[in-house]
Write an enzyme that holds these catalytic residues in place. Structure first.
Site, PDB file in Angstrom:
ATOM      1  N   HIS A  27       5.535   3.453  -2.053  1.00  0.00           N
ATOM      2  CA  HIS A  27       5.543   3.076  -3.467  1.00  0.00           C
ATOM      3  C   HIS A  27       4.847   4.097  -4.350  1.00  0.00           C
ATOM      4  CE1 HIS A  27       1.390   1.291  -3.915  1.00  0.00           C
ATOM      5  NE2 HIS A  27       1.530   0.956  -2.658  1.00  0.00           N
ATOM      6  N   ASP A  51      -3.576   5.057  -2.254  1.00  0.00           N
ATOM      7  CA  ASP A  51      -2.614   3.966  -2.146  1.00  0.00           C
ATOM      8  C   ASP A  51      -1.680   4.058  -3.352  1.00  0.00           C
ATOM      9  OD1 ASP A  51      -3.015   0.302  -2.339  1.00  0.00           O
ATOM     10  OD2 ASP A  51      -1.258   1.553  -1.934  1.00  0.00           O
ATOM     11  N   GLU A 104       5.256  -2.005  -6.586  1.00  0.00           N
ATOM     12  CA  GLU A 104       4.794  -2.675  -5.359  1.00  0.00           C
ATOM     13  C   GLU A 104       3.548  -3.482  -5.683  1.00  0.00           C
ATOM     14  OE1 GLU A 104       1.856  -2.177  -3.603  1.00  0.00           O
ATOM     15  OE2 GLU A 104       2.345  -3.287  -1.772  1.00  0.00           O
ATOM     16  N   ASP A 118       2.528   2.888   3.798  1.00  0.00           N
ATOM     17  CA  ASP A 118       1.572   2.518   2.760  1.00  0.00           C
ATOM     18  C   ASP A 118       0.197   2.984   3.185  1.00  0.00           C
ATOM     19  OD1 ASP A 118       1.958  -0.320   0.566  1.00  0.00           O
ATOM     20  OD2 ASP A 118       0.392   1.205   0.503  1.00  0.00           O
TER      21      ASP A 118
END
Lengths: 352, 365, 332
Positions: free
Chosen positions: B81, B188, B217, B240
């Site tokens: 993402h 992240d 996300e 991820d």
């Protein structure tokens, strides 16, 4: 010509709780039939009205979605002449005691929501507001008659009659979201003799207050090119934060945030500016809490937008709207629909 | 250079200076959920020369495909993402003073806001989230958490016109290295994005690689839902990052809830709150890691979620698993990860993809 | 039917790991089915019947999975820390016996809570498998377990863990056995991962694309001392769900179920469940939408290791389901 105020008053006086929308759907269908080319009902009970565009096939389509379901109560138990209830949709139990309701039993019966005196409530609910589990509906009938006429699973809708207020304001229950249904109706009126290139689907969706079932399934069926949810937003009133509420009469709001396509937001802002329709921008950092939440992620994804009507005291029996905001929203939607041409999607880019 | 490269001669992706530079650009970019354009542009520029097809869908996902060349290939969707948690300006409260109300986007940790610098809008206009001086603060106030509602973003007097209501903002942290660690905001999931870019550039021949650089996300796995519906893969893997809570306990007792640990390799998911990974894929990844001598760890079951949560439920169901690079302090202004964990993640995913065949799914789940 | 129920409730199958119970169910249904498939998430899908002019494509769903536990950490002394799969209640855990899928058995212990006024948390518990140290422990992080409690036949009432929803599974199989000459194309779906968010039913319903859906699951009751306020009680008949926290049953489906029960003089109750949901929710939202409802088996102590149902309710549920499926469906 649909007279908007009497129509809206009739809309909110007609039952249509989430999952049980057919009475109000019939009313909306009667109003939309003369304004559309085709009218049909989805498997979930949503109403779909199609205005066929004049553009060459394959024609892109615009979906306008206003949920027609309203919040209310449902009977969970019959205790003598009293009814235990739970909610359909989200209710604040503090606004319920003393509210007049209609019990849709074997026949429609008047009732009132009552709060038992503290000493008849469980120890942990004697001070502070009574929870919904501890409120009752008094039927005014005898226990025998109640048992005969009402059973578990029967619906209960609010019965407060609409209040017309000076300044073209209307107060009543279920203006969330019948006000938007009225806005779409006004939009269809404005489009009656206007040439449009795209197909336009006016939809009255079901179960927005519960699972967005109507929005998910109608969008899956219709696969529109663009989808706009029309709903209500917080009207400025005591206790509402100024950055999240909008004055009645200040026009519809145009939402901006991850749940909306930024290109659509821009297009609506430009259009409202050009038409000199007053509006406010509603910043929604997370999701919109409207049908757009569902519409955006159906199948391969749909560019969505949210146009809202400011409304005070949401989810009470005295919600209040300005009729002017409804007609402005309807007009804005009509102009947007009429402006769509073959080039619109190219202009709808992600990054400039 | 010949394009007839046999699978054995194909270079495995590596994590070297160029990849670190890319990660730096990615983590320094600002791309809050719903407004991923800056990262999307970097992704498009990086992958365009390497893929057969690429498009941007109605939510802003970048969907790209690179066909393999062997028989009976699986269509494998890899999702990373592009969005990060951040803020959105909601009201210009004081036009002269340059003070703005803001809302949070995604799971921002509220205890990490006051006293942080931020960057606002496409122009990266600098601002700060201030806090009342401690000298003026009562003891009671010191014990009360600072709510987002009470905080403001300040761009300085006279600067209100440089930004506008609706602009997104992120922490202002810049990428840096220290020893074996990488420090940045948005690890992240820029780690996942950088990993996926490398895999796209070095796609193994035995699969059809469907790369999904997803949006939103952090606000409900929304991009991955429509991407998986559109791509209809045979298998899906979410790349991820996941928290490493491997800090000391207050009393020196054993930390039994660390989620993952830095330095122990890529984290394979068995279960989080959104997905029960396909056991066939879990076994396959573990066996691949053991055979190739790549370190790995099992992420502690429970909590959290990745794009896998949306992907595995699309259409008639897709066997799915997640692999994450562990990182400390995710969703705060500065996260820390070990370079070795990132290298091993890339190695494990690449090795697994190169050995993935439809035989894996001949047994029922 | 009781021996079938016993076999099912004593077979493990926590959400995400249903292969063992699926095998047991498959052995029962294979001889009765026109077609048996297993999909990508592990749902067992049995087709009976073919499309006909006055029939519909109907999906029935009973979930195979049960709630369970999953190991999160093995401490240096060999104790297993865990978290839950699905709605396991913390207060049902201490002293409970569990079995991991690899055969390891254990008991749930709890830290000393002296002075703590709040209810115990899962984080304060651990499973003791009798290992003395981490290296001797036959459980690893990620291993899954179910509660272990033998089936108990009290005559009219049956007690076991995983009545939710092995009783629904049994009802579906018994219905499959008895159905004869139905005009409908019926998909009996033994779904996976219901307890963690109706995930299996979501994908199964998409794959099948039914015209009508019915879940068969348990529901709570209000007939125990100082219990929740709910009209449903054991022994008063299967329950026709009007709503639960996950969905509003389609009123046309509810009416159809009520009319059929009344016409066949099968006892029934109207059900509103304020907490909890079923596979019906997932079926309802599939594609263009599916008229959906749920036939519920009243059950006491749901999500405890000793769930109790009334056997007459179970048999009446089968009668009603067979009755519903034997005629063309009239959804007015």
């Amino acid at each position: 010509m649909t007279e908007l105020l009497p129509f809206l008053k009739e809309l909110i006086s007609t039952s249509g709780l989430s999952g049980y929308e057919s009475p109000v759907r019939d009313l909306i269908e009667a109003a939309w039939r003369p304004l559309a080319d085709e009218v049909s009902t989805s498997r979930m009970g949503s109403l779909h009205a199609l205005k066929v565009g004049r553009g060459a096939e394959p024609r892109p389509s615009l979906m306008l979605a206003a949920h027609m379901d309203a919040i209310g109560l449902i009977v969970t138990g019959v205790v003598g002449e009293f009814l235990r209830v739970t909610e359909i949709g989200g209710l604040d139990p503090r606004v319920l005691p003393g509210q007049v309701v209609t019990i849709h039993g074997r026949e429609n019966l008047p009732g009132v929501i009552v709060q038992p005196p503290a000493h008849l409530l469980p120890p942990d609910n004697r001070s502070g507001p009574a929870t919904l589990q501890n409120l009752l509906v008094d039927t005014g009938l005898s226990a025998g008659e109640t048992k005969r006429l009402v059973r578990v699973g029967d619906l209960i809708s609010f019965a407060q009659p609409p209040v017309e207020m000076a300044g073209e304001l209307l107060a009543g229950h279920s203006l969330d979201n019948r006000a938007s249904v009225a806005a779409i109706t006004h939009c269809l009126e404005e489009l009656k003799n206007r040439p449009i290139l795209w197909d336009v689907w006016a939809t009255a969706t079901t179960q927005e207050e519960e699972t967005f079932a109507g929005a998910y399934t109608s969008a899956f069926q219709l696969r529109p090119t663009l989808a706009i949810a029309i709903d209500v937003t917080f009207g400025s009133s005591p206790g509402t934060p100024s950055h999240e509420s909008f004055a009645l009469g200040s026009g519809p709001t145009l939402a901006l945030g991850p749940n909306m396509h930024p290109g659509l937001h821009k297009a609506f802002v430009a259009l409202a500016d050009r038409l000199e329709i007053p509006y406010s921008v509603d910043i929604l950092p997370r999701h919109s809490g409207t049908d757009a939440y569902a519409l955006q992620v159906v199948a391969e994804g749909i560019p969505t937008m949210v146009v809202s009507i400011p409304l005070r005291y949401m989810h009470t029996a005295v919600e209040m709207v300005a009729m002017k905001d409804i007609t402005r929203a309807g007009r804005l939607l009509a102009e947007f629909a009429a402006s769509l041409d073959e080039k619109f999607m190219e202009k709808l880019s992600w990054d400039d | 250079m010949s394009s007839q490269t046999s699978p054995q001669e194909k270079q495995a992706p590596r994590v070297g200076a160029a990849q670190l530079k890319l990660l730096e650009r990615l983590t320094n970019a600002c791309a809050v959920s719903g407004d991923e354009g800056e990262v999307r542009q970097i992704v498009l520029d990086e992958i365009r020369p390497h893929v057969d097809e690429v498009k941007v869908d109605h939510l802003g996902n970048v969907l790209a495909s690179k066909a393999g060349s062997t028989q009976d290939r699986l269509r494998v969707m890899l999702a990373a993402h592009m969005d990060e948690i951040g803020f959105m300006l909601t009201q210009n409260e004081d036009k002269e003073g340059g003070i703005f109300r803001f809302g949070v986007v995604g799971g921002v940790s509220p205890s990490h806001l006051a006293g942080q610098p931020v960057l606002i809008g496409k122009g990266h206009v600098p601002g700060v989230i201030g806090a009342k001086p401690v000298h003026l603060t009562t003891n009671d106030e010191l014990r009360t958490p600072l709510s987002v509602d009470s905080l403001r973003i300040d761009v300085g007097p006279g600067n209100s016109s440089k930004v506008k209501v609706g602009d997104r903002a992120t922490f202002a942290t810049r990428f840096s290295r220290t020893g074996a660690s990488l420090r940045a905001k948005a690890l992240d999931d820029r780690l996942g994005v950088a990993t996926l870019i490398e895999l796209v550039k070095n796609a193994p021949a035995n699969i059809d690689l469907l790369a999904a650089f997803t949006v939103q996300e952090e606000v409900g796995l929304r991009g991955a839902k429509v991407a998986a519906y559109a791509l209809e893969p045979d298998v899906a893997i979410a790349l991820d990052s996941t928290p490493a809570n491997d800090l000391p306990t207050w009393d020196g007792s054993e930390n039994t809830r660390y989620n993952t640990r830095l330095g122990e390799g890529p984290a394979i998911y068995v279960a989080d709150a959104a997905t029960l990974s396909d056991p066939r894929l879990i076994r396959f990844l573990v066996e691949t890691a053991l055979a190739a001598g790549i370190s790995y760890q099992i992420r502690q079951p429970g909590g959290g979620g990745t794009d896998a949560g949306a992907m595995h439920k699309q259409r008639a169901g897709i066997p799915t698993v997640s692999i994450s690079v562990p990182g400390r302090y995710l969703h705060t202004p500065l996260s820390i990860t070990r370079l070795s964990d990132w290298k091993n993640t890339v190695a494990l995913v690449y090795t697994a993809l190169s050995q993935l065949t439809s035989d894996l799914f001949k047994v029922d789940r | 039917m009781k021996s079938l129920i016993q076999k099912f409730v004593e077979t493990p199958g926590p959400s995400g790991y249903e292969s063992i119970i699926r095998q047991v169910i498959r052995a029962e249904v294979e001889p009765l089915a026109d077609q048996v498939t297993v999909d990508a998430l592990g749902n067992l899908i049995v087709r009976k019947g073919t499309p006909s002019s006055n029939g519909m494509k109907i999906m029935l769903a009973a979930h195979m999975d049960e709630i369970g536990l999953i190991a999160t950490h093995i401490d240096e002394n060999g104790f297993v820390r865990f978290t839950t799969i699905g709605g396991v209640r913390a207060y049902n855990c201490p002293g409970g016996r569990v079995r991991f899928l690899n055969g390891t058995r254990g008991v749930i212990g709890i830290e000393n809570l002296e002075g703590q006024s709040s209810p115990p948390l899962i984080d304060q518990m651990f499973i003791d498998v009798g290992a003395g140290a981490r290296k001797d422990c036959s459980v690893r992080v990620g291993d899954v377990a179910v509660f272990e409690r033998p089936y108990l036949d009290l005559g009219k009432r049956l007690v076991a863990k995983s009545m939710d929803d092995r009783i629904g599974v049994a009802v579906l199989i018994e219905t499959l056995r008895q159905i004869d000459n139905s005009p409908h194309e019926i998909y009996f779906v033994f779904s996976v991962q219901e307890e963690v968010g109706v995930r299996g039913a979501t994908t199964a319903a998409y794959g099948i694309d039914p015209q009508l859906g019915l879940a068969v699951d348990v529901t709570g009751t209000g007939d125990t001392p100082k219990g929740i306020k709910m009209e449903v009680g054991l022994g008063k008949g299967p329950a026709i769900k009007v709503r639960d926290a996950g969905m509003l049953a389609d009123p046309r489906v509810v009416d159809w179920m009520v009319r059929t029960a009344e016409a066949s003089k099968i006892p029934y109750q109207m059900e509103i469940l304020e907490r909890g949901g079923t596979d019906a929710r997932a079926i309802q939202l599939t594609r263009l939408g599916v008229p959906a409802g749920c036939l519920s088996i009243p059950c006491r102590y749901v999500h405890s290791p000793s769930e109790m149902v009334d056997f007459d309710d179970v048999e009446n549920a089968v009668r009603l389901l067979v009755g519903l499926l034997s005629q063309p469906v009239d959804l007015k």
